[in-house]
Motif scaffolding. Sequence first.
Motif, PDB file in Angstrom:
ATOM      1  N   ALA A 237       1.043  -8.204 -24.208  1.00  0.00           N
ATOM      2  CA  ALA A 237      -0.506  -7.361 -24.196  1.00  0.00           C
ATOM      3  C   ALA A 237      -0.644  -6.364 -23.238  1.00  0.00           C
ATOM      4  O   ALA A 237      -1.521  -5.633 -23.343  1.00  0.00           O
ATOM      5  N   VAL A 238       0.462  -5.950 -22.325  1.00  0.00           N
ATOM      6  CA  VAL A 238       0.496  -4.741 -21.561  1.00  0.00           C
ATOM      7  C   VAL A 238       0.883  -3.703 -22.513  1.00  0.00           C
ATOM      8  O   VAL A 238       0.278  -2.609 -22.093  1.00  0.00           O
ATOM      9  N   THR A 239       1.936  -3.724 -23.103  1.00  0.00           N
ATOM     10  CA  THR A 239       2.250  -2.557 -24.041  1.00  0.00           C
ATOM     11  C   THR A 239       1.500  -2.509 -25.503  1.00  0.00           C
ATOM     12  O   THR A 239       1.625  -1.564 -25.933  1.00  0.00           O
ATOM     13  N   GLY A 240       1.096  -3.493 -25.902  1.00  0.00           N
ATOM     14  CA  GLY A 240       0.456  -3.709 -27.135  1.00  0.00           C
ATOM     15  C   GLY A 240       1.434  -3.858 -28.237  1.00  0.00           C
ATOM     16  O   GLY A 240       1.254  -3.244 -29.557  1.00  0.00           O
ATOM     17  N   THR A 241       2.524  -4.411 -28.022  1.00  0.00           N
ATOM     18  CA  THR A 241       3.721  -4.236 -28.987  1.00  0.00           C
ATOM     19  C   THR A 241       4.511  -5.568 -28.884  1.00  0.00           C
ATOM     20  O   THR A 241       4.189  -6.539 -28.106  1.00  0.00           O
ATOM     21  N   PRO A 242       5.268  -5.789 -29.903  1.00  0.00           N
ATOM     22  CA  PRO A 242       5.724  -7.144 -30.093  1.00  0.00           C
ATOM     23  C   PRO A 242       6.760  -7.446 -28.944  1.00  0.00           C
ATOM     24  O   PRO A 242       7.278  -6.652 -28.177  1.00  0.00           O
ATOM     25  N   ALA A 243       6.982  -8.846 -28.678  1.00  0.00           N
ATOM     26  CA  ALA A 243       8.103  -9.144 -27.381  1.00  0.00           C
ATOM     27  C   ALA A 243       9.326  -9.686 -28.071  1.00  0.00           C
ATOM     28  O   ALA A 243       9.285 -10.949 -28.367  1.00  0.00           O
ATOM     29  N   PRO A 244      10.104  -8.959 -28.368  1.00  0.00           N
ATOM     30  CA  PRO A 244      11.558  -9.283 -29.108  1.00  0.00           C
ATOM     31  C   PRO A 244      12.370  -9.956 -27.870  1.00  0.00           C
ATOM     32  O   PRO A 244      12.196  -9.681 -26.654  1.00  0.00           O
ATOM     33  N   GLY A 245      13.167 -11.066 -28.122  1.00  0.00           N
ATOM     34  CA  GLY A 245      13.926 -11.535 -27.274  1.00  0.00           C
ATOM     35  C   GLY A 245      13.593 -12.614 -26.381  1.00  0.00           C
ATOM     36  O   GLY A 245      14.193 -13.080 -25.255  1.00  0.00           O
ATOM     37  N   VAL A 246      12.544 -13.212 -26.694  1.00  0.00           N
ATOM     38  CA  VAL A 246      11.667 -14.551 -25.834  1.00  0.00           C
ATOM     39  C   VAL A 246      12.435 -15.627 -26.438  1.00  0.00           C
ATOM     40  O   VAL A 246      12.334 -16.173 -27.566  1.00  0.00           O
ATOM     41  N   PRO A 247      13.272 -16.421 -25.689  1.00  0.00           N
ATOM     42  CA  PRO A 247      13.544 -17.746 -25.963  1.00  0.00           C
ATOM     43  C   PRO A 247      12.572 -18.460 -26.160  1.00  0.00           C
ATOM     44  O   PRO A 247      11.631 -18.782 -25.132  1.00  0.00           O
ATOM     45  N   VAL A 248      12.639 -19.455 -27.263  1.00  0.00           N
ATOM     46  CA  VAL A 248      11.443 -20.634 -27.712  1.00  0.00           C
ATOM     47  C   VAL A 248      12.346 -21.830 -27.817  1.00  0.00           C
ATOM     48  O   VAL A 248      13.230 -21.916 -28.754  1.00  0.00           O
ATOM     49  N   THR A 249      11.659 -22.846 -27.373  1.00  0.00           N
ATOM     50  CA  THR A 249      12.120 -24.297 -27.766  1.00  0.00           C
ATOM     51  C   THR A 249      11.043 -25.094 -28.484  1.00  0.00           C
ATOM     52  O   THR A 249       9.785 -25.046 -27.786  1.00  0.00           O
ATOM     53  N   LEU A 250      11.225 -25.635 -29.479  1.00  0.00           N
ATOM     54  CA  LEU A 250      10.190 -26.652 -30.196  1.00  0.00           C
ATOM     55  C   LEU A 250      10.816 -27.991 -29.849  1.00  0.00           C
ATOM     56  O   LEU A 250      11.775 -28.345 -30.005  1.00  0.00           O
ATOM     57  N   ALA A 251       9.579 -28.902 -29.256  1.00  0.00           N
ATOM     58  CA  ALA A 251      10.169 -30.031 -28.763  1.00  0.00           C
ATOM     59  C   ALA A 251       8.866 -31.118 -29.138  1.00  0.00           C
ATOM     60  O   ALA A 251       7.800 -30.795 -29.515  1.00  0.00           O
ATOM     61  N   THR A 252       9.204 -32.635 -29.311  1.00  0.00           N
ATOM     62  CA  THR A 252       8.236 -33.648 -29.558  1.00  0.00           C
ATOM     63  C   THR A 252       7.419 -33.898 -28.507  1.00  0.00           C
ATOM     64  O   THR A 252       7.635 -33.294 -27.363  1.00  0.00           O
ATOM     65  N   ALA A 253       6.343 -34.516 -28.454  1.00  0.00           N
ATOM     66  CA  ALA A 253       5.460 -34.714 -27.529  1.00  0.00           C
ATOM     67  C   ALA A 253       6.301 -35.431 -26.202  1.00  0.00           C
ATOM     68  O   ALA A 253       5.733 -35.429 -24.947  1.00  0.00           O
ATOM     69  N   ASP A 254       7.454 -36.193 -26.425  1.00  0.00           N
ATOM     70  CA  ASP A 254       7.960 -36.758 -25.449  1.00  0.00           C
ATOM     71  C   ASP A 254       8.936 -35.854 -24.720  1.00  0.00           C
ATOM     72  O   ASP A 254       9.724 -36.164 -23.919  1.00  0.00           O
ATOM     73  N   GLY A 255       9.083 -34.606 -25.298  1.00  0.00           N
ATOM     74  CA  GLY A 255      10.086 -33.671 -24.596  1.00  0.00           C
ATOM     75  C   GLY A 255      11.403 -33.465 -25.292  1.00  0.00           C
ATOM     76  O   GLY A 255      12.262 -32.530 -24.755  1.00  0.00           O
ATOM     77  N   THR A 256      11.458 -34.356 -26.223  1.00  0.00           N
ATOM     78  CA  THR A 256      12.902 -34.228 -27.188  1.00  0.00           C
ATOM     79  C   THR A 256      13.158 -32.642 -27.873  1.00  0.00           C
ATOM     80  O   THR A 256      12.071 -32.577 -28.873  1.00  0.00           O
ATOM     81  N   ALA A 257      13.966 -32.129 -27.477  1.00  0.00           N
ATOM     82  CA  ALA A 257      14.168 -30.687 -28.177  1.00  0.00           C
ATOM     83  C   ALA A 257      14.438 -30.740 -29.652  1.00  0.00           C
ATOM     84  O   ALA A 257      15.285 -31.670 -29.953  1.00  0.00           O
ATOM     85  N   ILE A 258      14.031 -30.091 -30.693  1.00  0.00           N
ATOM     86  CA  ILE A 258      14.272 -30.370 -31.776  1.00  0.00           C
ATOM     87  C   ILE A 258      14.612 -29.080 -32.860  1.00  0.00           C
ATOM     88  O   ILE A 258      15.130 -28.982 -33.692  1.00  0.00           O
ATOM     89  N   ALA A 259      14.281 -27.733 -31.868  1.00  0.00           N
ATOM     90  CA  ALA A 259      14.660 -26.613 -32.416  1.00  0.00           C
ATOM     91  C   ALA A 259      14.603 -25.369 -31.527  1.00  0.00           C
ATOM     92  O   ALA A 259      13.641 -25.846 -30.509  1.00  0.00           O
ATOM     93  N   ASP A 260      15.223 -24.442 -31.621  1.00  0.00           N
ATOM     94  CA  ASP A 260      15.149 -23.367 -30.690  1.00  0.00           C
ATOM     95  C   ASP A 260      15.279 -21.937 -31.405  1.00  0.00           C
ATOM     96  O   ASP A 260      16.092 -22.080 -32.401  1.00  0.00           O
ATOM     97  N   GLY A 261      15.049 -21.041 -30.848  1.00  0.00           N
ATOM     98  CA  GLY A 261      15.445 -19.695 -31.273  1.00  0.00           C
ATOM     99  C   GLY A 261      14.957 -18.631 -30.417  1.00  0.00           C
ATOM    100  O   GLY A 261      14.329 -18.946 -29.211  1.00  0.00           O
ATOM    101  N   VAL A 262      15.128 -17.303 -31.010  1.00  0.00           N
ATOM    102  CA  VAL A 262      14.694 -16.303 -29.799  1.00  0.00           C
ATOM    103  C   VAL A 262      13.948 -15.243 -30.791  1.00  0.00           C
ATOM    104  O   VAL A 262      14.465 -15.106 -32.004  1.00  0.00           O
ATOM    105  N   THR A 263      12.789 -14.778 -30.312  1.00  0.00           N
ATOM    106  CA  THR A 263      12.060 -13.864 -31.105  1.00  0.00           C
ATOM    107  C   THR A 263      12.828 -12.575 -31.627  1.00  0.00           C
ATOM    108  O   THR A 263      13.647 -12.112 -30.718  1.00  0.00           O
TER     109      THR A 263
END
Length: 108
Positions: A11-37
């Motif tokens: 939102a500061v630059t009004g541009t996409p944010a590449p390189g953000v590490p992202v993790t998807l987890a279940t409700a109990d916190g078990t990681a099931i996928a990850d990636g980087v923007t």
Amino acid sequence: MASVSTHVLDAVTGTPAPGVPVTLATADGTAIADGVTDGDGRIGDLAGNLDVGVYRIRFDTDAWFATSGDVESFYPEVVVSFRITDATRHHHVPIVLSPFAYSTYRGS
């Protein structure tokens, strides 16, 4: 089965944010996928074959701000909890990010 994608905008630059590490987890916190923007701030296929239920996406905002040259972020991470109620649909969970605020919405 349901699928999930995400998109991070700076939102500061009004541009996409590449390189953000992202993790998807279940409700109990078990990681099931990850990636980087990618260069457009997107992960188009974070996960597929998801059942109905509650999930969490964790965005490592400290990593993003450390490499983006912005000031240190007040939020070291952003965690968005969301519910899949229809396992036949795609779910897009984007965030708009700045050092001292963030927002999210259900995308398409």
